[in-house]
Design an enzyme around this catalytic site. Structure first.
Site, short mmCIF file in Angstrom:
data_model
loop_
_atom_site.label_atom_id
_atom_site.label_comp_id
_atom_site.label_asym_id
_atom_site.label_seq_id
_atom_site.Cartn_x
_atom_site.Cartn_y
_atom_site.Cartn_z
N ASN A 140 57.59 -9.51 -0.46
CA ASN A 140 58.34 -8.98 0.68
C ASN A 140 59.56 -9.82 1.04
OD1 ASN A 140 55.80 -10.46 1.25
ND2 ASN A 140 56.71 -10.71 3.26
N GLN A 168 55.40 -3.29 -0.65
CA GLN A 168 56.87 -3.36 -0.75
C GLN A 168 57.39 -2.66 -2.00
OE1 GLN A 168 58.98 -4.25 1.48
NE2 GLN A 168 57.72 -5.40 2.93
N HIS A 190 55.40 3.39 6.31
CA HIS A 190 56.70 3.06 6.93
C HIS A 190 57.59 2.22 6.03
CE1 HIS A 190 56.13 -1.21 8.56
NE2 HIS A 190 54.93 -0.93 8.14
N CYS A 310 56.60 -9.30 10.40
CA CYS A 310 55.36 -9.19 11.16
C CYS A 310 55.16 -10.40 12.07
CB CYS A 310 54.17 -9.09 10.23
SG CYS A 310 54.52 -8.12 8.77
N1 PLP Z 1 51.81 -6.29 2.45
C1 PLP Z 1 53.10 -6.61 2.33
C2 PLP Z 1 53.60 -7.19 1.04
C3 PLP Z 1 53.98 -6.42 3.40
O1 PLP Z 1 55.26 -6.76 3.27
C4 PLP Z 1 53.48 -5.90 4.61
C5 PLP Z 1 54.34 -5.73 5.79
O2 PLP Z 1 55.40 -6.33 5.89
C6 PLP Z 1 52.12 -5.54 4.67
C7 PLP Z 1 51.32 -5.76 3.58
C8 PLP Z 1 51.54 -4.93 5.90
O3 PLP Z 1 51.89 -3.56 5.96
P1 PLP Z 1 51.81 -2.75 7.35
O4 PLP Z 1 53.01 -3.15 8.13
O5 PLP Z 1 51.86 -1.31 6.95
O6 PLP Z 1 50.54 -3.10 8.00
#
Ligand code: PLP
Length: 375
Positions: A140, A168, A190, A310
């Site tokens: 990510n 991603q 999303h 996040c």
């Molecule tokens: N895995 C990766 C590599 C991510 O980049 C993200 C969110 O940035 C997630 C999992 C989590 O996804 P979600 O936002 O749909 O919970």
């Protein structure tokens, strides 16, 4: 978001109009998909159509697709359902969605380009301890694509299970369970231009599913309880279908142009440039704290981030860039990630703003040099 140049797609993508239309249509469906009456059957039909579309885009079987609340839950479910009684083995650059769901995991290092060390993985698995390996398909923060095919071969040779976080990668490169052949794939709506609040875990036909994470009323074939969200499933399917037709070469050309402009101002590209998602670049500006760059660009109406969205706000340095051995640069890198609807004009706006910011920060304003860095 008028007037904002949005280059933070890896945090979340703009909603595709086709997905918005599908969500709105889905909201006028009243039944609960578990109800036996006609209204319930109509809702179930929407849900199952969505399941078919998403499973087929990602090379799986509809009956093996479990809807979740997003990528985080899909990762947690995979680890819970496949990891029981197994040693957890994760790459050093996994997202917190994975890192927070594994306890006492063994970590596999990555090289300076951000690519997992397959020799280390092989050496670890050769001890024959039953393991669940978690390896993301694309990172990510850097966009670097991992050698998942080779990891699959190693895992299958040593009897380990492999969960792939494709959150991603989905929509930005070919992602097919039937070609990659891991035991499970996590996807999030999303991140590919669908609504937030829904994702999926796609299981391989041979994946041993021990137990649900959420029990409840036995929905999703007893693998994830809770009344499912019909409207969001419809939007997710519309986005997945449309993302498969995006012009990824055009996206890569725009990303490269943005990157060239930043490098001309002194930026250093983090991560192997030859193995990346077409929309992502991770740019370190030596001496300038990542958080300061993000704020300076925000003042220029450019939306980018420092690492994973996040946890923005935490004063921490990227664990991904640290694992790559980038030292101080790990706290000085921003992520520029182009959305599906990026236009060449956005890149011109970014290039001009980045040049102004780089000059200002290089001029050494002491209040700007020591801001927080975000993960
Ligand atoms: N895995 C990766 C590599 C991510 O980049 C993200 C969110 O940035 C997630 C999992 C989590 O996804 P979600 O936002 O749909 O919970």
């Amino acid at each position: 978001m008028t007037g904002v140049c949005y280059l933070d797609a890896n945090a979340t993508q703009p909603l595709r109009p086709a997905a918005r239309d599908a969500v709105l249509a889905g909201f006028s469906v009243t039944g609960n998909p578990s109800s036996v009456h006609a209204a319930g059957r109509a809702a179930r039909r929407v849900m199952e159509d969505a399941r078919e579309v998403i499973a087929s885009v990602f090379g799986g079987r509809a009956q093996d697709l479990i809807f979740t609340s997003g990528g985080t839950e899909a990762d947690a479910l995979a680890i819970h359902a496949l990891g029981r009684g197994r040693r957890a083995v994760v790459s050093a650059i996994e997202h917190d969605a994975v890192r927070s769901a594994v306890e006492g995991a063994v970590t596999v290092p990555v090289d300076r380009g951000g690519i997992v060390d397959l020799d280390a993985l092989g050496a670890l698995l050769a001890d024959g301890v039953p393991s669940l390996v978690c390896l993301m398909l694309a990172n990510n923060e850097t966009g670097v694509v991992q050698p998942v095919e080779q990891a699959v071969a190693l895992c299958r040779r040593y009897g380990a299970l492999l969960h792939v976080d494709a959150v991603q990668a989905a929509g930005r490169m070919a992602v097919r369970l039937d070609r990659l052949n891991p035991h499970s794939l996590a996807i999030s709506s999303h991140k590919l231009g669908g609504p937030a609040g829904i994702g999926a875990l796609l299981l391989a036909p041979d994946a041993p599913f021990a137990a649900a994470l959420i029990g409840g009323g036995g929905q999703e074939r007893g693998r994830r309880g809770g009344t499912p969200t019909v409207a969001l499933a419809a939007g997710f399917a519309a986005a997945a279908r449309e993302a498969a037709t995006d012009d990824l070469a055009a996206l890569a050309a725009m990303r490269d142009a943005a990157e060239r402009a930043a490098v001309a101002c002194g930026a250093i590209v983090c991560g192997d440039p030859a193995r990346r998602l077409p929309n992502t670049t991770c740019l370190a500006l030596p001496g300038a704290a990542a958080g300061v760059q993000v704020i300076a660009l925000d003042l220029e109406k450019i939306a980018v981030s420092a690492g994973a969205a996040c946890s923005s706000g935490k004063v921490q340095t990227s664990h991904v860039l640290q694992a790559m051995g980038l030292g101080a640069l790990a706290g000085q890198a921003i992520r520029v990630s182009l959305p599906w609807n990026a236009a060449a004009a956005d890149i011109d706006v970014f290039a001009a703003a980045y040049a102004r910011v780089a000059v200002r920060l290089a001029a050494g304003n002491p209040t700007e040099k020591h801001g927080p860095t975000f993960r």
